[in-house]
Design an enzyme around this catalytic site. Sequence first.
Site, PDB file in Angstrom:
ATOM      1  N   CYS A  70       0.884  -1.162  -0.154  1.00 18.59           N
ATOM      2  CA  CYS A  70       0.027   0.048  -0.152  1.00 18.59           C
ATOM      3  C   CYS A  70       0.901   1.327   0.257  1.00 18.59           C
ATOM      4  CB  CYS A  70      -1.019   0.038   1.221  1.00 18.59           C
ATOM      5  SG  CYS A  70      -2.005  -1.345   1.054  1.00 18.59           S
ATOM      6  N   CYS A  92      10.769   0.583  10.628  1.00 20.13           N
ATOM      7  CA  CYS A  92       9.981   1.344  11.755  1.00 20.13           C
ATOM      8  C   CYS A  92       8.562   1.289  11.628  1.00 20.13           C
ATOM      9  CB  CYS A  92      10.544   2.705  11.591  1.00 20.13           C
ATOM     10  SG  CYS A  92      10.073   3.449  10.178  1.00 20.13           S
ATOM     11  N   TYR A 122      -5.391 -13.076  -4.833  1.00 22.43           N
ATOM     12  CA  TYR A 122      -4.686 -12.713  -3.543  1.00 22.43           C
ATOM     13  C   TYR A 122      -5.341 -13.440  -2.242  1.00 22.43           C
ATOM     14  CZ  TYR A 122      -3.715  -9.321   0.186  1.00 22.43           C
ATOM     15  OH  TYR A 122      -2.938  -8.707   1.290  1.00 22.43           O
TER      16      TYR A 122
HETATM   17 FE1  SF4 Z   1       8.887   1.955   6.152  1.00 18.96          FE
HETATM   18 FE2  SF4 Z   1      10.481   2.949   7.865  1.00 18.96          FE
HETATM   19 FE3  SF4 Z   1      11.499   1.081   6.070  1.00 18.96          FE
HETATM   20 FE4  SF4 Z   1      10.805   3.530   5.374  1.00 18.96          FE
HETATM   21  S1  SF4 Z   1      12.281   2.800   6.736  1.00 18.96           S
HETATM   22  S2  SF4 Z   1      10.480   1.797   4.198  1.00 18.96           S
HETATM   23  S3  SF4 Z   1       8.983   3.963   6.743  1.00 18.96           S
HETATM   24  S4  SF4 Z   1       9.891   0.465   7.548  1.00 18.96           S
END
Ligand code: SF4
Length: 730
Positions: free
Chosen positions: A31, A349, A170
Amino acid sequence: MPRDPRYDVLFEPLKIGPKTLRNRFYQVPHCIGAGSNLPGFQAAHRSMKAEGGWAAMNTEYCSIHPESDDTHRLSARIWDEGDVRNLRAMTQEVHKYGALAGIEMWYGGSHAPCMESRATPRGPSQYASEFETLTYCKEMDLDDIRDVQHFYVEAALRARDAGFDIVYVYGAHSYLPLQFLSPYYNKRTDGYGGSLENRARFWLETLEKVRRAVGSDCAIATRFAVDTLYGSGGVEVEKDGMKFVEMADPLVDLWDVDVGDIAEWGEDAGPSRFYLQGHQVPWTRFIKQVSKKPVLGVGRFTDPEKMTEIVTKGYADIIGAARPSIADPFLPKKIEEGRVDDVRVCIGCNVCISRWEIGGPPMICTQNATAGEEYRRGWHPEKFEESKSDDSVLVVGAGPSGSECARVLMQRGYTVHLVDSAEKIGGHLNSVVTLPGLGEWGYHRDYRETQITRLLKKNRQSQLALGVKPLSAADVLDYGAEKVVIATGAHWVGDGTNCLTHDPIPGADASQCDQLTPEQVVAGKKPIGKRVVILNADTYFMAPSLAEKLAAAGHEVTIVSGVHLANYMHFTLEYPNMMRRLHELHVTELGDHFASRIEKGHIEIYNIWGDGSRRTYKGAGQLPREANRTHRWLEFDSLVLVTGRRSNDTLYREIKAKQDQWESKGVKAVYLIGDAEAPRLIADATFTGHRLAREIEEANAQYPLPYKREVAVWGTPHMPEGTYQIIYKK
Ligand code: SF4
Ligand code: ADP
């Protein structure tokens, strides 16, 4: 530099049905908040990765019919000719770079709330979704089954017309095909329920029908959660998982495998706080043992050595990636060109996911400030406009915002002096990364450190000065730079000021020996007693992280929280395991409670809903509700105040107060970015630094240039005339 020959296997082409992947780097469906509503964003975001060397780019989940409507979140849709046109923009752009485009055909069953379409979703049995609020499905009869299978076929034909090379049925994340397969959802007693053969029937028939419709033109993929992680109550890989793969193998050109469900899809998109790279392999590796078709697996793969191991050990043929492709759209190119050190490693993150979970486009990324900005701001992650002036720039503060600003300015050819009183680039991130499970967030700092060090070698006028005496307003004005960027960050307040009362709490004072701010806990210089109370009014990770740290170190921890503890971690998918972790560590949570005053060794707390549910006008100076009589005292040895943050903006305000001296000192402009402007997510602090560096020549560069909006404009046709139709029945 040529690529390391150890990674050659990652660059071998692979046939999937009638199509060929040019290498093994594959952007799985994920997404972004574009769907088919924002075709410019969709096309530019996916094609950026095609330019960066990925072999295939997929849409996010793409609804095949109004019965599968995920509003309040934003999915793609392929309901009609308008959607076909919009998604064709993506396939055309992706094809320009020699990559394949895929579509993830989605029917959600009871997980589709249908808040826009107001249609009724259909499912194998009637149940309420464990993921979506107040959503039930209609239990399908045999006619319903034929109807929905027909929706897949019609959508596949439209997808082919839109130029897609790969068409998915899916079935991961607990969507319809898996709902039929899993006894957790499927309680039927007819030919579509009971035995594995019966539960598999819907999925197999659908694959067969889609294959018959478009299989000679498109590769047929299916995404399958090979283990729902519920034990025998759901799908287990060594039981139904492998058997289903054997049954469906002749109908599939590509297996895209993962684990988990939708209610806890952080088990798939595992945050780095809990899961290492490749965390799904213990489950997904079984699939290659039974399938004769190409298999791809995911698991936040960013390290080419790990990727190579996955392929050479036969765990998967293709490296699937969502987040690594967002953080660095040029990851394959950088590996190919022997520039692995230049990769912007995803820190895990899940802030990218958080924006979609909240329901608001666009996606953002902590590492890659250009993610989501490819179309509307025209930003390219690897290309920068040359500087348009000889102005030198002083950046004060080398945290996420200052270091990103300096990096981009130096990329553009500016002479930059990046100055920080700390010994290391990274700002507050240097203490955040010491919290339990957050070590990988340090890749954010490492990327900027590496790039700035490299740029300094090319750009000899620029300078990085760390460990200096904190700069005063006079120091800044006398520095000799034409432009100044203040990126001095923020701090946790020590007086209890919070989002509930907007005032300090009487008695809160982190200069006392038994009260601490989060920074003081991390610094470890103040002794912390056995019984710790954490007073919380923050909705992200700080309070639970400190609770985990202190409880693991043997303290008895109680969190008193006036806001939904860790609410934002629902959106980053960290919440369930964070709560399990606090439970394991016997951390007590007193929710819906906050503090009215603090005295030595105890804190007066109250239930925030204790002030009476009825209101009446009682005159000025009188509260319209019953007085709150729930106050009570709670004892502590140490109190941690996670009540709120405040910008370190004194330096900026002092410089602003001396504006009459700017001209004589040769200062043309002073800007304020990052947390020093307003405390925010690391992703947003990074963005403000990046944005300013790109727009610094603008007359009022403190404020962003307008961006292109993709909106329906009144008076223009919303849909190609005569083509709008949604088919309900065959
Ligand atoms: Fe997602 Fe954080 Fe990886 Fe960027 S750094 S793709 S925000 S998990
Ligand atoms: P952001 O998230 O906005 O980048 P941080 O708090 O992470 O902000 O980083 C701010 C940085 O600014 C810290 O490394 C801090 O040491 C530095 N800093 C703050 N004030 C000064 C100053 N007056 N002189 C030099 N460096 C400063």
